[in-house]
Scaffold this motif. Structure first.
Motif, PDB file in Angstrom:
ATOM      1  N   GLN A  19     -30.061   8.949  27.214  1.00 43.39           N
ATOM      2  CA  GLN A  19     -31.164   8.941  28.177  1.00 43.39           C
ATOM      3  C   GLN A  19     -31.495   7.536  28.657  1.00 43.39           C
ATOM      4  O   GLN A  19     -32.320   7.361  29.553  1.00 43.39           O
ATOM      5  CB  GLN A  19     -32.412   9.589  27.561  1.00 43.39           C
ATOM      6  N   TYR A  20     -30.857   6.526  28.107  1.00 47.91           N
ATOM      7  CA  TYR A  20     -31.200   5.136  28.426  1.00 47.91           C
ATOM      8  C   TYR A  20     -30.467   4.576  29.635  1.00 47.91           C
ATOM      9  O   TYR A  20     -30.809   3.519  30.119  1.00 47.91           O
ATOM     10  CB  TYR A  20     -30.921   4.244  27.219  1.00 47.91           C
ATOM     11  N   SER A  21     -29.444   5.271  30.112  1.00 49.38           N
ATOM     12  CA  SER A  21     -28.624   4.702  31.168  1.00 49.38           C
ATOM     13  C   SER A  21     -27.939   5.807  31.957  1.00 49.38           C
ATOM     14  O   SER A  21     -27.703   6.893  31.432  1.00 49.38           O
ATOM     15  CB  SER A  21     -27.572   3.781  30.536  1.00 49.38           C
ATOM     16  N   PHE A  22     -27.581   5.512  33.219  1.00 58.74           N
ATOM     17  CA  PHE A  22     -26.751   6.443  33.972  1.00 58.74           C
ATOM     18  C   PHE A  22     -25.326   6.446  33.438  1.00 58.74           C
ATOM     19  O   PHE A  22     -24.560   7.346  33.718  1.00 58.74           O
ATOM     20  CB  PHE A  22     -26.746   6.097  35.465  1.00 58.74           C
ATOM     21  N   SER A  23     -24.969   5.423  32.661  1.00 62.33           N
ATOM     22  CA  SER A  23     -23.669   5.390  32.007  1.00 62.33           C
ATOM     23  C   SER A  23     -23.796   6.162  30.697  1.00 62.33           C
ATOM     24  O   SER A  23     -24.839   6.727  30.398  1.00 62.33           O
ATOM     25  CB  SER A  23     -23.245   3.941  31.732  1.00 62.33           C
ATOM     26  N   THR A  24     -22.749   6.164  29.891  1.00 67.35           N
ATOM     27  CA  THR A  24     -22.832   6.763  28.556  1.00 67.35           C
ATOM     28  C   THR A  24     -23.042   5.698  27.488  1.00 67.35           C
ATOM     29  O   THR A  24     -23.072   5.998  26.310  1.00 67.35           O
ATOM     30  CB  THR A  24     -21.565   7.573  28.231  1.00 67.35           C
ATOM     31  N   ASP A  25     -23.212   4.463  27.887  1.00 64.98           N
ATOM     32  CA  ASP A  25     -23.427   3.344  26.967  1.00 64.98           C
ATOM     33  C   ASP A  25     -24.925   3.031  26.904  1.00 64.98           C
ATOM     34  O   ASP A  25     -25.498   2.560  27.884  1.00 64.98           O
ATOM     35  CB  ASP A  25     -22.650   2.124  27.455  1.00 64.98           C
ATOM     36  N   PRO A  26     -25.576   3.282  25.749  1.00 62.68           N
ATOM     37  CA  PRO A  26     -27.015   3.036  25.661  1.00 62.68           C
ATOM     38  C   PRO A  26     -27.385   1.566  25.829  1.00 62.68           C
ATOM     39  O   PRO A  26     -28.536   1.235  26.079  1.00 62.68           O
ATOM     40  CB  PRO A  26     -27.392   3.554  24.276  1.00 62.68           C
ATOM     41  N   ASN A  27     -26.409   0.651  25.733  1.00 57.84           N
ATOM     42  CA  ASN A  27     -26.678  -0.776  25.913  1.00 57.84           C
ATOM     43  C   ASN A  27     -26.700  -1.181  27.385  1.00 57.84           C
ATOM     44  O   ASN A  27     -27.216  -2.235  27.722  1.00 57.84           O
ATOM     45  CB  ASN A  27     -25.641  -1.609  25.157  1.00 57.84           C
ATOM     46  N   LEU A  28     -26.133  -0.366  28.267  1.00 59.97           N
ATOM     47  CA  LEU A  28     -26.164  -0.615  29.710  1.00 59.97           C
ATOM     48  C   LEU A  28     -27.373   0.110  30.278  1.00 59.97           C
ATOM     49  O   LEU A  28     -27.284   1.221  30.763  1.00 59.97           O
ATOM     50  CB  LEU A  28     -24.880  -0.111  30.383  1.00 59.97           C
ATOM     51  N   ARG A  29     -28.527  -0.513  30.182  1.00 62.69           N
ATOM     52  CA  ARG A  29     -29.784   0.129  30.565  1.00 62.69           C
ATOM     53  C   ARG A  29     -29.906   0.318  32.068  1.00 62.69           C
ATOM     54  O   ARG A  29     -29.339  -0.426  32.853  1.00 62.69           O
ATOM     55  CB  ARG A  29     -30.978  -0.694  30.060  1.00 62.69           C
ATOM     56  N   GLY A  30     -30.661   1.354  32.449  1.00 58.88           N
ATOM     57  CA  GLY A  30     -30.970   1.577  33.859  1.00 58.88           C
ATOM     58  C   GLY A  30     -29.827   2.188  34.633  1.00 58.88           C
ATOM     59  O   GLY A  30     -29.241   3.171  34.207  1.00 58.88           O
ATOM     60  N   ALA A  31     -29.516   1.591  35.770  1.00 54.00           N
ATOM     61  CA  ALA A  31     -28.479   2.112  36.667  1.00 54.00           C
ATOM     62  C   ALA A  31     -27.381   1.075  36.861  1.00 54.00           C
ATOM     63  O   ALA A  31     -27.253   0.479  37.927  1.00 54.00           O
ATOM     64  CB  ALA A  31     -29.095   2.498  38.008  1.00 54.00           C
ATOM     65  N   PRO A  32     -26.553   0.852  35.825  1.00 55.93           N
ATOM     66  CA  PRO A  32     -25.489  -0.144  35.951  1.00 55.93           C
ATOM     67  C   PRO A  32     -24.401   0.333  36.917  1.00 55.93           C
ATOM     68  O   PRO A  32     -24.281   1.518  37.196  1.00 55.93           O
ATOM     69  CB  PRO A  32     -24.938  -0.247  34.528  1.00 55.93           C
ATOM     70  N   THR A  33     -23.637  -0.619  37.419  1.00 58.06           N
ATOM     71  CA  THR A  33     -22.521  -0.290  38.310  1.00 58.06           C
ATOM     72  C   THR A  33     -21.216  -0.638  37.618  1.00 58.06           C
ATOM     73  O   THR A  33     -21.193  -1.361  36.619  1.00 58.06           O
ATOM     74  CB  THR A  33     -22.623  -1.071  39.636  1.00 58.06           C
TER      75      THR A  33
END
Length: 85
Positions: A19-33
């Motif tokens: 739930q922390y990111s649009f990615s599947t990596d919780p360390n990439l917060r928000g909407a990473p590209t």
């Protein structure tokens, strides 16, 4: 394709991921590209009415029975609880 032929093609899709990111990596917060979303599994939840896409290292909860265990818990004539496991 088989699910569409079986009549499930109209169901909405639910993404199960962090739930922390649009990615599947919780360390990439928000909407990473610049990331790729890995799909680990696809599940049909026909009774609930949707298709679940499992992404990344996420755990899902097991399904619940039709009759909850609480329906078998009661007080006996001595006032003691029965039906707990």
């Amino acid at each position: 394709h088989a699910w569409e032929q079986a009549g499930y093609g109209h169901l909405p899709v639910c993404m199960a991921k962090t739930q922390y990111s649009f990615s599947t990596d919780p360390n990439l917060r928000g909407a990473p590209t610049g990331h790729t979303v890995p799909v680990r599994e696809v599940r049909l939840s026909a009774g609930a009415g949707f298709v679940v896409i499992i992404c990344g290292e996420i755990m899902t909860m097991p399904g619940l029975p039709k009759a909850p265990s609480s329906e078998k818990i009661f007080l006996n004539e001595a006032g003691q609880i029965e039906g707990l496991f």
